[in-house]
Design an enzyme around this catalytic site. Structure first.
Site, short mmCIF file in Angstrom:
data_model
loop_
_atom_site.label_atom_id
_atom_site.label_comp_id
_atom_site.label_asym_id
_atom_site.label_seq_id
_atom_site.Cartn_x
_atom_site.Cartn_y
_atom_site.Cartn_z
N ASN A 31 25.66 33.74 0.65
CA ASN A 31 26.57 32.78 0.03
C ASN A 31 25.92 31.42 -0.19
O ASN A 31 26.44 30.60 -0.94
CB ASN A 31 27.82 32.59 0.90
CG ASN A 31 28.71 33.82 0.93
OD1 ASN A 31 28.62 34.69 0.08
ND2 ASN A 31 29.59 33.87 1.91
N ARG A 80 31.89 24.56 11.04
CA ARG A 80 31.51 25.91 10.64
C ARG A 80 32.74 26.77 10.33
O ARG A 80 32.73 27.56 9.39
CB ARG A 80 30.69 26.57 11.75
CG ARG A 80 29.37 25.87 12.02
CD ARG A 80 28.45 25.92 10.79
NE ARG A 80 27.26 25.13 11.00
CZ ARG A 80 26.19 25.56 11.67
NH1 ARG A 80 26.17 26.75 12.23
NH2 ARG A 80 25.13 24.77 11.80
N ASP A 138 21.42 38.61 5.00
CA ASP A 138 22.12 37.33 4.92
C ASP A 138 21.12 36.24 5.29
O ASP A 138 20.09 36.51 5.92
CB ASP A 138 23.32 37.33 5.86
CG ASP A 138 24.05 36.00 5.84
OD1 ASP A 138 24.37 35.51 4.75
OD2 ASP A 138 24.27 35.44 6.94
#
Length: 261
Positions: free
Chosen positions: A154, A76, A46
């Site tokens: 992402n 967040r 990630d």
């Protein structure tokens, strides 16, 4: 995995999204069986085990003294909620757009005046991220083991490539993969499949390194061996799965996989 830890001296970083699976008995058992991971040929990361986003927290505090932590935390949390909500509803917007919308919401919810110039400065933080201090040495060690390395995130490709340039890691990664390719986000199984497709390996031969507990769970459900880079010493998610190994730095990942070489 052994109990030795590499200390992190600046623990001001807040949780990105929901956090935390505890490295339990599975991780301990794996360290006592070093040959268990000898089949690993690649590591997919990630973005946030690699890129240090603490400067965004500091920027929030500079813009809103005394309220920066509140703003960062609300931002967040909503950031990932918006990603998942849009993916589930078939109303996709990429990481950049969902992050900006989440910032607008967070500021409004805290009754903070967010001008366009302040919004731009805070958002630009995602284009200027650099690596955590331990990253370069750990990646070199994994390269010495003959591992292929990938980013699987992402985050948009522009943000990933900017982080790689800022961190001086241009020669490190064999593949840089944004889930924007499938117009969805992890933990969608199709997002994790991107790593298998790019690396050309069975998922059992790819160690996935997650920053957040929900990402550990998604990777485990998909079938990846998984290492949790728990830089936050975060609380456990109750999702019925545990990482195969964990540590607060990527040096511990290198040691974890090096025991199998």
């Amino acid at each position: 995995m052994g109990k030795a830890r590499v200390p992190i001296t600046r623990r001001t970083f807040l949780a990105i999204g929901a956090s935390g699976l505890v490295a339990g008995s599975d991780a301990s058992a794996s360290s006592r069986q070093p040959r268990k991971w000898s089949q690993i040929k690649a590591v997919a990361f990630d973005a946030f085990p690699v890129f240090d986003s603490r400067p965004i927290l500091r920027a929030c505090e500079e813009e809103f003294p005394g309220r920066g932590s509140d703003l960062n935390g609300a931002w967040r949390t909503r950031q990932f909620e918006y990603q998942w909500l849009r993916a589930l509803a078939g109303q996709y917007e990429d990481f950049w757009q969902t992050t900006q919308s989440a910032l607008d919401f967070a500021a409004q919810s805290l009754k903070l005046e967010l001008s366009s110039s302040v919004r731009e400065r805070l958002m630009q933080g995602y284009l200027t991220l650099k690596a955590w201090p331990d990253v370069a040495d750990a990646l070199l060690e994994l390269k010495r083991y003959g591992m292929k390395l990938a980013l699987l995130s992402n985050v948009t490709s522009q943000m990933l490539q900017g982080g790689i340039r800022n961190a001086g890691l241009s020669e490190m990664f064999d593949h840089v993969i944004s889930t924007d390719r499938i117009r969805s986000f992890k933990p969608d199984p199709r997002a994790y499949q991107l790593g298998v497709d790019a690396l050309g390996l069975p998922k059992e031969e790819i160690m996935f390194v997650a920053f957040a507990g929900w990402d550990v769970a998604g990777a485990k459900w998909f079938g990846y061996p998984t290492f949790w880079n728990n830089r936050q010493n975060a609380t456990a998610e109750q999702l019925g799965v545990s990482p195969d190994g964990s540590g607060q730095s990527l040096n511990e990942l290198a040691g974890f996989l090096g025991a199998s070489r």
